[in-house]
Design a protein around this motif. Structure first.
Motif, short mmCIF file in Angstrom:
data_model
loop_
_atom_site.label_atom_id
_atom_site.label_comp_id
_atom_site.label_asym_id
_atom_site.label_seq_id
_atom_site.Cartn_x
_atom_site.Cartn_y
_atom_site.Cartn_z
N ASP A 101 0.82 -1.21 0.00
CA ASP A 101 0.00 0.00 0.00
C ASP A 101 0.85 1.26 0.00
O ASP A 101 0.48 2.27 -0.61
N LYS A 104 2.56 1.69 -3.59
CA LYS A 104 1.66 2.18 -4.64
C LYS A 104 1.18 3.61 -4.40
O LYS A 104 0.53 4.21 -5.27
N ALA A 105 1.50 4.17 -3.25
CA ALA A 105 0.99 5.51 -2.89
C ALA A 105 1.61 6.60 -3.75
O ALA A 105 2.81 6.56 -4.04
N PRO A 127 -3.11 5.48 1.57
CA PRO A 127 -4.53 5.14 1.44
C PRO A 127 -5.31 5.32 2.75
O PRO A 127 -6.53 5.37 2.76
#
Length: 225
Positions: A101, A104-105, A127
């Protein structure tokens, strides 16, 4: 001094290359994430600091998914190549690019340099609202083998006034090789946005670090609305 700073980079941050020596030759770049990630990251550019007086841009702005940024990959590679007395201290108190997570930020990174030192700043939109854990006690003093030189690190927590929703500041001294170096590290969270900043030089004054943190937090507040 370069080896000492290189060691600080790998032991405290995998967000970006953090010394003037390491970033001066790097061109402005954007990582090749998906179109949506690139668009999200471009909105973070407004949170980056303007060029400080007497300095120049030495890297970036680099925009894209955090884990795909060249600066992030360079930091991770440095961690793999060095030998730390306490391996668990690599990247401690920093964003973990190995987590999907976080990788991919959307993120934006920039670095500034001058003869007296360098500043590296990164802004990441996660996220969910989260903040890295404080630096573990065992990571406040340790040694590492960096490019064949033994470098010792001593870190102390700075009493910086709280910024945003959460914030922390540290000052690390690296000794070994021909010269010593200091690095001031600041991390600020506003909602799901996290700003990380590193100030590297022969001597880093807390008052100056706090002033930069205040400016960075003002920009972060505008983007995090």
């Amino acid at each position: 001094m370069r080896k000492a700073i290189s060691g600080i980079c790998l032991s405290m941050v995998t967000i970006a290359g953090c010394s003037a020596d390491e970033t001066a030759a790097a061109p402005a770049a954007s990582a090749p994430p998906s179109a949506s990630s690139a668009a999200d990251a471009s909105g973070l550019r407004a949170a980056l600091l303007p060029v400080p007086a007497g300095m120049q841009i030495s890297y970036g702005p680099e925009l894209g998914a955090f884990g795909s940024l060249k600066s992030t990959q360079k930091g991770l590679a440095a961690v793999r190549q060095a030998r730390l007395e306490r391996p668990e201290c690599a990247g401690a108190a920093q964003l973990d690019a190995a987590k999907p997570d976080v990788a991919k930020a959307p993120a934006a990174v920039i670095a500034f340099a001058a003869e007296r030192g360098s500043i590296t700043q990164a802004v990441v939109r996660l996220p969910s609202a989260s903040f890295p854990a404080p630096l573990p006690e065992q990571c406040t003093s340790y040694a590492a083998d960096v490019e064949g030189s033994k470098i010792s690190y001593k870190t102390r927590v700075l009493p910086m006034p709280t910024k945003g929703d959460q914030s922390r500041a540290y000052l690390t001294t690296a000794a070994g090789g021909k010269k010593n170096a200091q690095i001031g590290s600041v991390m600020i969270r506003r909602g799901t946005f996290i700003m990380s900043m590193l100030v590297v030089g022969q001597q880093v004054k807390p008052a100056g670090l706090y002033e930069l943190a205040g400016l960075a937090d003002q920009n972060l507040a505008r983007v995090a609305r």
